[in-house]
Design a protein around this motif. Structure first.
Motif, short mmCIF file in Angstrom:
data_model
loop_
_atom_site.label_atom_id
_atom_site.label_comp_id
_atom_site.label_asym_id
_atom_site.label_seq_id
_atom_site.Cartn_x
_atom_site.Cartn_y
_atom_site.Cartn_z
N GLU A 1 -6.22 -2.14 0.16
CA GLU A 1 -6.51 -1.70 1.52
C GLU A 1 -6.27 -2.87 2.47
O GLU A 1 -6.53 -4.02 2.12
N ASP B 1 2.11 5.48 7.91
CA ASP B 1 1.46 6.27 6.87
C ASP B 1 2.31 7.50 6.55
O ASP B 1 2.47 8.38 7.39
N ASP C 1 -3.63 6.09 -5.28
CA ASP C 1 -3.46 5.18 -4.16
C ASP C 1 -3.04 3.84 -4.74
O ASP C 1 -3.70 3.29 -5.62
N LYS D 1 0.84 -1.20 0.00
CA LYS D 1 0.00 0.00 0.00
C LYS D 1 0.88 1.25 0.00
O LYS D 1 1.86 1.33 0.73
N ASN E 1 3.42 2.85 2.25
CA ASN E 1 2.90 3.10 3.59
C ASN E 1 2.98 1.86 4.46
O ASN E 1 2.21 1.68 5.39
N THR F 1 1.71 9.53 3.94
CA THR F 1 0.92 10.36 3.02
C THR F 1 1.18 11.84 3.21
O THR F 1 1.42 12.56 2.23
#
Length: 125
Positions: free
Chosen positions: A124, A93, A120, A2, A89, A95
């Motif tokens: 998930e 995270d 993305d 991810k 990630n 981001t």
């Protein structure tokens, strides 16, 4: 796997010309910007391409991160830059750090306009 992949195409950049042609100057600044956002540099490669009849050569600046990579390509004859910021990630995270880094990159070049995208990556949890 991810992660977040950000891209930006910068047009009619109003920055000092050296930011588009000097690989060492640009590369050192990118590495410092990476560290300022809290990401970790693990390696770097900066290259200036030879000039042509259209003008000075552009630059590729690649910084490998513990979290993934940052890559920039400049076209001084067009006053254009492409920016690529990708962070995994895994384990945390990143981001916000990636978005802050992209903001710093765009501000460095002072483009008249940009085309930015966000993707993305991965599934998930």
């Amino acid at each position: 796997m991810k992660g977040l992949h950000l891209t930006a195409d910068l047009y009619q950049c109003r920055c000092e010309a050296a930011w588009l042609t000097d690989a060492q100057k640009l590369g050192a600044w990118v590495a410092a910007a990476v560290e300022a956002t809290g990401l970790q540099v693990v390696n770097r490669l900066f290259h200036t391409f030879p000039g042509t009849d259209k003008g000075p050569g552009g630059v590729t600046a690649t910084v490998l991160l513990a979290e993934s990579h940052v890559c920039l390509h400049t076209w001084p004859e067009q006053k254009a830059v492409t920016c690529d910021v990708y962070v995994c990630n895994f384990g945390g995270d990143h981001t916000v750090k990636a978005r802050n880094l992209m903001l710093a990159l765009v501000e460095r070049f002072q483009p008249e306009w940009t085309e930015q995208r966000s993707l993305d990556r991965g599934e998930e949890d």
